[in-house]
Design a protein around this motif. Structure first.
Motif, PDB file in Angstrom:
ATOM      1  N   ILE A 131      24.710 -71.677 -21.088  1.00 33.70           N
ATOM      2  CA  ILE A 131      25.684 -72.757 -20.993  1.00 33.70           C
ATOM      3  C   ILE A 131      25.206 -73.686 -19.880  1.00 33.70           C
ATOM      4  O   ILE A 131      25.200 -73.306 -18.709  1.00 33.70           O
ATOM      5  N   PRO A 132      24.786 -74.896 -20.185  1.00 33.15           N
ATOM      6  CA  PRO A 132      24.229 -75.778 -19.150  1.00 33.15           C
ATOM      7  C   PRO A 132      25.296 -76.301 -18.198  1.00 33.15           C
ATOM      8  O   PRO A 132      26.491 -76.300 -18.516  1.00 33.15           O
ATOM      9  N   TYR A 133      24.864 -76.751 -17.025  1.00 29.78           N
ATOM     10  CA  TYR A 133      25.840 -77.235 -16.043  1.00 29.78           C
ATOM     11  C   TYR A 133      26.429 -78.578 -16.450  1.00 29.78           C
ATOM     12  O   TYR A 133      27.526 -78.938 -16.042  1.00 29.78           O
ATOM     13  N   LYS A 134      25.725 -79.337 -17.281  1.00 33.26           N
ATOM     14  CA  LYS A 134      26.296 -80.557 -17.846  1.00 33.26           C
ATOM     15  C   LYS A 134      25.599 -80.848 -19.162  1.00 33.26           C
ATOM     16  O   LYS A 134      24.514 -80.332 -19.445  1.00 33.26           O
ATOM     17  N   ASP A 135      26.236 -81.680 -19.994  1.00 34.34           N
ATOM     18  CA  ASP A 135      25.676 -81.971 -21.299  1.00 34.34           C
ATOM     19  C   ASP A 135      24.803 -83.220 -21.243  1.00 34.34           C
ATOM     20  O   ASP A 135      24.582 -83.804 -20.177  1.00 34.34           O
ATOM     21  N   ALA A 136      24.308 -83.641 -22.418  1.00 35.39           N
ATOM     22  CA  ALA A 136      23.398 -84.783 -22.485  1.00 35.39           C
ATOM     23  C   ALA A 136      24.056 -86.077 -22.037  1.00 35.39           C
ATOM     24  O   ALA A 136      23.376 -87.032 -21.664  1.00 35.39           O
ATOM     25  N   SER A 137      25.388 -86.124 -22.087  1.00 33.19           N
ATOM     26  CA  SER A 137      26.120 -87.321 -21.665  1.00 33.19           C
ATOM     27  C   SER A 137      26.574 -87.238 -20.215  1.00 33.19           C
ATOM     28  O   SER A 137      27.399 -88.046 -19.768  1.00 33.19           O
ATOM     29  N   ASP A 138      26.029 -86.270 -19.479  1.00 33.78           N
ATOM     30  CA  ASP A 138      26.356 -86.063 -18.067  1.00 33.78           C
ATOM     31  C   ASP A 138      27.808 -85.649 -17.829  1.00 33.78           C
ATOM     32  O   ASP A 138      28.356 -85.862 -16.745  1.00 33.78           O
ATOM     33  N   ASN A 139      28.433 -85.062 -18.840  1.00 31.35           N
ATOM     34  CA  ASN A 139      29.755 -84.476 -18.655  1.00 31.35           C
ATOM     35  C   ASN A 139      29.588 -83.072 -18.084  1.00 31.35           C
ATOM     36  O   ASN A 139      28.829 -82.263 -18.626  1.00 31.35           O
ATOM     37  N   PHE A 140      30.292 -82.763 -17.010  1.00 29.82           N
ATOM     38  CA  PHE A 140      30.163 -81.444 -16.396  1.00 29.82           C
ATOM     39  C   PHE A 140      30.737 -80.374 -17.312  1.00 29.82           C
ATOM     40  O   PHE A 140      31.801 -80.540 -17.892  1.00 29.82           O
ATOM     41  N   ILE A 141      30.000 -79.268 -17.443  1.00 27.18           N
ATOM     42  CA  ILE A 141      30.436 -78.158 -18.284  1.00 27.18           C
ATOM     43  C   ILE A 141      30.746 -76.929 -17.440  1.00 27.18           C
ATOM     44  O   ILE A 141      31.788 -76.297 -17.608  1.00 27.18           O
ATOM     45  N   THR A 142      29.846 -76.571 -16.539  1.00 30.42           N
ATOM     46  CA  THR A 142      30.111 -75.434 -15.652  1.00 30.42           C
ATOM     47  C   THR A 142      30.246 -75.866 -14.202  1.00 30.42           C
ATOM     48  O   THR A 142      30.393 -75.007 -13.323  1.00 30.42           O
ATOM     49  N   VAL A 143      30.188 -77.146 -13.926  1.00 34.07           N
ATOM     50  CA  VAL A 143      30.494 -77.653 -12.584  1.00 34.07           C
ATOM     51  C   VAL A 143      31.990 -77.959 -12.599  1.00 34.07           C
ATOM     52  O   VAL A 143      32.423 -79.071 -12.866  1.00 34.07           O
ATOM     53  N   TRP A 144      32.780 -76.927 -12.326  1.00 31.14           N
ATOM     54  CA  TRP A 144      34.225 -76.980 -12.544  1.00 31.14           C
ATOM     55  C   TRP A 144      34.888 -77.966 -11.598  1.00 31.14           C
ATOM     56  O   TRP A 144      34.680 -77.926 -10.379  1.00 31.14           O
ATOM     57  N   GLN A 145      35.706 -78.820 -12.159  1.00 33.52           N
ATOM     58  CA  GLN A 145      36.378 -79.858 -11.391  1.00 33.52           C
ATOM     59  C   GLN A 145      37.880 -79.564 -11.288  1.00 33.52           C
ATOM     60  O   GLN A 145      38.460 -78.909 -12.151  1.00 33.52           O
ATOM     61  N   PRO A 146      38.537 -80.062 -10.238  1.00 31.69           N
ATOM     62  CA  PRO A 146      39.961 -79.759 -10.033  1.00 31.69           C
ATOM     63  C   PRO A 146      40.827 -80.206 -11.202  1.00 31.69           C
ATOM     64  O   PRO A 146      40.570 -81.221 -11.843  1.00 31.69           O
ATOM     65  N   ASN A 147      41.832 -79.392 -11.492  1.00 28.35           N
ATOM     66  CA  ASN A 147      42.852 -79.703 -12.493  1.00 28.35           C
ATOM     67  C   ASN A 147      42.291 -79.844 -13.897  1.00 28.35           C
ATOM     68  O   ASN A 147      42.844 -80.540 -14.734  1.00 28.35           O
ATOM     69  N   ASN A 148      41.166 -79.178 -14.168  1.00 31.25           N
ATOM     70  CA  ASN A 148      40.587 -79.172 -15.504  1.00 31.25           C
ATOM     71  C   ASN A 148      40.575 -77.764 -16.084  1.00 31.25           C
ATOM     72  O   ASN A 148      40.396 -76.780 -15.353  1.00 31.25           O
ATOM     73  N   LYS A 149      40.760 -77.691 -17.375  1.00 29.10           N
ATOM     74  CA  LYS A 149      40.738 -76.428 -18.105  1.00 29.10           C
ATOM     75  C   LYS A 149      39.498 -76.423 -18.990  1.00 29.10           C
ATOM     76  O   LYS A 149      39.310 -77.317 -19.812  1.00 29.10           O
ATOM     77  N   TYR A 150      38.657 -75.414 -18.824  1.00 28.41           N
ATOM     78  CA  TYR A 150      37.403 -75.321 -19.571  1.00 28.41           C
ATOM     79  C   TYR A 150      37.504 -74.182 -20.586  1.00 28.41           C
ATOM     80  O   TYR A 150      37.709 -73.027 -20.212  1.00 28.41           O
ATOM     81  N   VAL A 151      37.378 -74.516 -21.850  1.00 30.57           N
ATOM     82  CA  VAL A 151      37.428 -73.525 -22.920  1.00 30.57           C
ATOM     83  C   VAL A 151      36.040 -73.471 -23.554  1.00 30.57           C
ATOM     84  O   VAL A 151      35.620 -74.408 -24.240  1.00 30.57           O
ATOM     85  N   TYR A 152      35.324 -72.391 -23.317  1.00 36.24           N
ATOM     86  CA  TYR A 152      33.992 -72.226 -23.879  1.00 36.24           C
ATOM     87  C   TYR A 152      34.120 -71.528 -25.235  1.00 36.24           C
ATOM     88  O   TYR A 152      34.619 -70.408 -25.325  1.00 36.24           O
ATOM     89  N   THR A 153      33.672 -72.203 -26.285  1.00 39.42           N
ATOM     90  CA  THR A 153      33.837 -71.718 -27.653  1.00 39.42           C
ATOM     91  C   THR A 153      32.476 -71.336 -28.222  1.00 39.42           C
ATOM     92  O   THR A 153      31.549 -72.151 -28.214  1.00 39.42           O
ATOM     93  N   PHE A 154      32.357 -70.115 -28.726  1.00 41.28           N
ATOM     94  CA  PHE A 154      31.097 -69.618 -29.251  1.00 41.28           C
ATOM     95  C   PHE A 154      31.249 -69.248 -30.720  1.00 41.28           C
ATOM     96  O   PHE A 154      32.190 -68.547 -31.101  1.00 41.28           O
ATOM     97  N   LYS A 155      30.290 -69.704 -31.533  1.00 40.95           N
ATOM     98  CA  LYS A 155      30.238 -69.317 -32.935  1.00 40.95           C
ATOM     99  C   LYS A 155      29.069 -68.360 -33.118  1.00 40.95           C
ATOM    100  O   LYS A 155      27.925 -68.703 -32.835  1.00 40.95           O
ATOM    101  N   ILE A 156      29.365 -67.164 -33.573  1.00 43.50           N
ATOM    102  CA  ILE A 156      28.325 -66.170 -33.825  1.00 43.50           C
ATOM    103  C   ILE A 156      27.818 -66.355 -35.255  1.00 43.50           C
ATOM    104  O   ILE A 156      28.606 -66.346 -36.204  1.00 43.50           O
ATOM    105  N   THR A 157      26.513 -66.517 -35.397  1.00 42.06           N
ATOM    106  CA  THR A 157      25.906 -66.766 -36.710  1.00 42.06           C
ATOM    107  C   THR A 157      24.829 -65.728 -36.986  1.00 42.06           C
ATOM    108  O   THR A 157      24.503 -64.891 -36.145  1.00 42.06           O
ATOM    109  N   LYS A 158      24.242 -65.840 -38.163  1.00 47.72           N
ATOM    110  CA  LYS A 158      23.176 -64.909 -38.555  1.00 47.72           C
ATOM    111  C   LYS A 158      21.895 -65.158 -37.774  1.00 47.72           C
ATOM    112  O   LYS A 158      20.967 -64.343 -37.838  1.00 47.72           O
ATOM    113  N   ASN A 159      21.810 -66.254 -37.038  1.00 51.06           N
ATOM    114  CA  ASN A 159      20.620 -66.563 -36.249  1.00 51.06           C
ATOM    115  C   ASN A 159      20.762 -66.102 -34.797  1.00 51.06           C
ATOM    116  O   ASN A 159      20.181 -66.678 -33.888  1.00 51.06           O
TER     117      ASN A 159
END
Length: 492
Positions: free
Chosen positions: A412-440
């Motif tokens: 899970i990268p610290y931010k995405d290609a659009s520079d949105n923080f993913i694991t750099v947690w910011q105040p008053n934000n809720k982060y829901v990490y969603t994983f899809k398990i596939t055959k790969n």
């Protein structure tokens, strides 16, 4: 594992209500004094949650009556770190014996009663030592910093009263009221720390959601209104959740403990760090992954504007502690209940939930880990992402064949290609990490391999290899020469 990592970030606000007063209310019989009462029940805000609904049973308040820069009346203190407590009347929160403003239910915005109260909650006044479930007088962490807490009233000689609130209550919070801007300080790096909210788990008995779910609010109330004051709390930290669904055609997927039937766990790794689902802090290098760090404690200041009491929150990581310990999430549960329900080919059954399948129409459903993290905010200079380690079973829907996938990983990268923080947690934000398990998926179906759930490097090796038939041939008939079968016997 080829997993889609979908991220939802949403602001989450908790709501409180507060009210305060001193001086008579002309609408009241005999000009009665109108008390300052607090309530987190009376609210008209969307996406809001009552404080007590999430097991927060107290908050702290500093209050000053003010007229602004044009007044001849100097600002005057009303409350100095008052503890405001909740009671359900039977077994939660504080004993209500000395609360004359107590009411178990929300009423009108001017009835001045509430399930939340502060009178009688000073350390010299609160004497409860029973067994009903309320906080007891010897539980110092839940007691006020004041010896006495008296009922306060609206003062109509002043135009406004500013309320500066925070939750949960903390004796070490300091406050400075000044012309132009007031400051609330959560002194010391250890004042705010990360926390957890999950079902019974002895590994985390020294944590609670309140450790990491500090909140703050500022309200500029109009004294003449004599109304309950709505206090919209904002979170100082962030909330983390994991959820899963699957897209492995013909199979059901059941998440399992990371150390379940995993073969060999790397030397020196045992106990809780091999349970559940692990998120290992990881930084992407050139080219290798390395173990990263994240903050687990912080200090903070909240600045309040004089005329509006509008708060501005600023985290402070000076002297704060960091960690490289993986975050451990419990496996989604509440699935089948007995071993008799397990597939015939499954020798060990743990009752974990079969996660939902991908849908092409309608709303997608998910299985959530029951663990919720309440983290302190991270500085925007952080480059720490997380490598997830998870194990699971795929169970054939026709013949119940079971295949176990050990230690599947994804970064899970610290931010995405659009520079949105993913694991750099910011105040008053809720982060829901969603994983899809596939055959790969990555990982291995061989239980003899070594498992290292603290490894920051995600695997690139697939674990599910399809059984494929290829290059089917037919061997030609053996040609038998006629002369070798000629017989003089013609009586067939």
């Amino acid at each position: 594992m080829k997993q889609s990592l979908l991220l939802a970030v949403a602001a989450l606000a908790l709501v409180g209500c507060s009210r305060q007063g001193l001086v008579t209310d002309p609408s009241q019989p005999n000009g009665k004094l109108v008390p300052v009462a607090f309530s987190v029940q009376r609210q008209n805000m969307t996406k809001a949650t009552n404080l007590e609904a999430v097991n927060h049973y107290n908050f702290g308040v500093f209050a000053y009556k003010v007229n602004g820069s044009n007044s001849s009346l100097a600002d005057a203190e009303v409350m100095n770190n008052y503890l405001v407590g909740y009671s359900n009347g039977t077994d939660k929160g504080y004993d209500k014996t000395n609360a004359t403003t107590y009411n178990p239910a929300a009423g009108t915005n001017k009835d001045h009663t509430s399930p939340w109260f502060y009178e009688g909650l000073g350390t010299a006044e609160y004497v409860y030592d029973g067994s009903a479930g309320f906080y007891k007088k010897d539980q110092a962490a839940y007691m006020s910093n004041n010896a006495n807490q008296y009922l306060r009233y609206w003062d109509l000689a002043y135009a406004n009263t500013n309320f500066y609130a925070y939750a949960p209550y903390n004796k070490n919070v300091t406050f400075t009221h000044a012309s132009g801007e007031s400051t609330m300080t959560f002194g010391g790096a250890n004042t705010i720390r990360d926390g957890y909210d999950e079902p019974l788990n002895s590994a985390y008995n020294d944590y609670s959601r309140t450790l990491g779910e500090y909140m703050y609010a500022g309200v500029h109330a109009i004294n003449a209104d004599l109304k309950d004051v709505v206090v919209p709390f904002a979170h100082m930290g962030a909330q983390l959740l994991l959820r899963f669904y699957e897209d492995v055609p013909g199979y059901k997927v059941e998440l399992i403990e990371l150390n379940a039937d995993n073969g060999t766990i790397k030397d020196g790794i045992s106990g809780d760090v091999t349970k559940g689902i692990q998120l290992t802090p990881a930084k992407v290098g050139t080219p290798a992954y390395t173990t990263g760090s994240y903050y687990t404690t912080q200090g903070a200041t909240v600045k309040f504007a004089e005329n509006t009491a509008a708060p501005t929150y600023t985290p402070d990581w000076t002297g704060s502690t960091t960690s490289q310990t993986p975050l451990m999430f419990l496996i989604p549960e509440a699935g089948k209940s007995t071993a008799a329900d397990a597939p015939a080919n499954l020798t060990e059954y743990n009752g974990h939930k079969i996660i939902p399948e991908v849908v092409t129409t309608g709303d997608q459903k998910y299985s959530y880990s029951p663990t919720i993290y309440y983290t302190v905010a991270q500085p925007t200079t952080s480059e720490t992402g997380f490598t997830m380690h998870v194990s699971y079973r795929i169970i054939a829907e026709d013949n119940q064949e079971v295949i176990t996938v050990h230690n599947a990983t994804v970064h899970i990268p610290y931010k995405d290609a659009s520079d949105n923080f993913i694991t750099v947690w910011q105040p008053n934000n809720k982060y829901v990490y969603t994983f899809k398990i596939t055959k790969n998926t990555t990982g291995t179906t061989n239980p003899g391999g070594e498992i290292d759930p603290t490894d920051p490097t995600p695997s690139t090796t697939k674990s599910l290899y399809p059984i494929v038939f290829d290059n089917a041939t037919i061997e030609e008939y053996t040609v038998v020469a006629p002369e070798t079968v000629v017989s003089e016997n013609t009586n067939y």
